[in-house]
Scaffold this active site. Structure first.
Site, mmCIF file in Angstrom:
data_model
loop_
_atom_site.group_PDB
_atom_site.id
_atom_site.type_symbol
_atom_site.label_atom_id
_atom_site.label_comp_id
_atom_site.label_asym_id
_atom_site.label_seq_id
_atom_site.Cartn_x
_atom_site.Cartn_y
_atom_site.Cartn_z
ATOM 1 C CG ASP A 152 -2.021 0.936 1.229
ATOM 2 O OD1 ASP A 152 -2.398 1.397 0.139
ATOM 3 O OD2 ASP A 152 -2.578 1.228 2.321
ATOM 4 N N GLY A 176 -9.270 4.909 1.178
ATOM 5 C CA GLY A 176 -9.973 5.550 2.295
ATOM 6 C C GLY A 176 -11.461 5.264 2.287
ATOM 7 C CB SER A 177 -13.454 3.023 0.522
ATOM 8 O OG SER A 177 -13.184 3.961 -0.509
ATOM 9 C CB ILE A 180 -11.594 -1.524 4.237
ATOM 10 C CG1 ILE A 180 -12.658 -1.042 3.249
ATOM 11 C CG2 ILE A 180 -12.148 -1.617 5.658
ATOM 12 C CD1 ILE A 180 -13.812 -1.915 3.077
#
Ligand SMILES: [Zn+2]
EC number: 4.1.2.13
Length: 344
Positions: A83, A233-234, A276
């Site tokens: 990430d 950012g969900s 997430i």
């Protein structure tokens, strides 16, 4: 062994109109909880580690933990993804530790906080694509800077994120530029900026089109129908978890996340990977707080980490079911990296 690349997994998701949640992982409890949820729902998995997670857990520990999870659940395809990589070197060392996918975030400079220009982004992302694809490994790029359309601020998580005030032009991925970026870099998946941000404090109210620009996703998808889109950012930031944390001594102020129905709208328009992290953090913290406050004489960490795992698992199950990931694991045959390398 059921390790799978992001490319192969998201190609399957696109062919069958679903998305895969990408859960951040930095310890054993998160890994076990995510995999238990995948097993319970028959879902393929994306586990992702940030640079912060790699520093926290140690690359060797993470690599062997993933080996163990793959061994325990051989029927679950597992994509191990980096990430927000910030340099070619960060991406290469991830590949050396068994990651099957890397994100090169060239929307920011190497310091992880200064917005970069388009030419730099293309150059650094292209260099990662050349190396990763030669190894069969997939690459996610990012165009546009993640941050809030309400405040113009980026967000720092694990030391990564813009720190200066951003313009609307920076905060929204330009669809025409996205088309050029994908052609010039060869990325397998593209993270887009459209108002989501990392952490718990995403929106100060229920988000609408002014602060969560789902129309940007639709515009990009219509230009790039074969590119897998990624929503960062969900987390949905469940109100029940916030209240639970506060009930047991925490202090999380009112906040809103990304509603599941907005994510489902994205899935109808090319979103295949949904990042997430916060929801699992809230789940773990609420369970640990409740256990420690309810049983003050308890001091065996397993007594509060087990409820934390159960709570994280429940969050993962909800996402696998909401995104259509449930039941897909048995329909995918993971191809080895050497085969994926030849395919590029
Ligand atoms: Zn992110």
């Amino acid at each position: 062994m059921a390790r799978i690349t992001l490319r192969q997994l998201l190609d399957h998701a696109a062919a069958h109109d679903y998305a895969v949640p990408a859960f951040n992982m930095s310890n054993m409890e998160q890994g076990l909880a995510i995999m238990a949820a995948a097993d319970a729902t028959g879902s393929p998995v994306i586990l992702q580690a940030s640079r912060g997670a790699r520093a926290y857990a140690n690359d060797v520990v993470l690599a062997k933990l993933i080996d163990a999870l793959v061994d325990i659940y051989p029927h679950i395809p597992v994509c191990m993804h980096l990430d927000h990589g910030n340099t070619l070197a960060t991406c290469v060392t991830a590949i050396q530790h068994g990651f099957t996918s890397v994100m090169m975030d060239g929307s920011l400079m190497e310091d992880g906080t200064t917005p970069a220009d388009y030419a730099y982004n293309v150059r650094v992302t292209r260099s990662v694509v050349e190396v990763a694809h030669a190894a069969g490994v997939s690459v996610e790029g990012e165009l546009g800077v993640l941050g809030s359309l309400e405040t113009g601020m980026g967000d720092q998580e694990d030391g990564h994120g813009a720190t200066e005030k951003l313009s609307h032009a920076q905060l929204l991925t330009d669809p025409e530029e996205a088309e050029r970026f994908v052609a010039e870099t060869g990325v397998d998946a593209l993270a887009v900026a459209m108002g989501t941000s990392h952490g718990a404090y995403k929106f100060t109210r229920q988000p609408d089109g002014d602060v969560l620009a789902m129309d940007v996703i639709e515009a990009i998808h219509s230009r790039l129908p074969d590119t897998h889109l990624v929503m960062h950012g969900s987390s949905s930031v469940p109100e029940a978890l916030r209240l639970l944390i506060n009930e047991y001594g925490g202090d999380i102020r009112p906040t809103w996340g990304v509603p599941l129905e907005e994510i489902r709208r994205g899935i109808r328009h090319g979103v295949r990977k949904v990042n997430i992290d916060t929801d699992l953090r809230l789940a773990a913290t609420s369970a640990i707080r409740r256990t420690l406050v309810s049983a003050p004489s308890e001091f065996d960490p397993r007594k509060y980490l087990k409820p934390a795992m159960d709570s994280m698992k429940a969050q993962c199950v909800e996402k696998f079911e909401a995104f259509g990931t449930a039941g897909q694991a048995e329909r995918i045959r993971a191809r080895p990296l050497r085969e994926m390398a030849r395919a590029y």
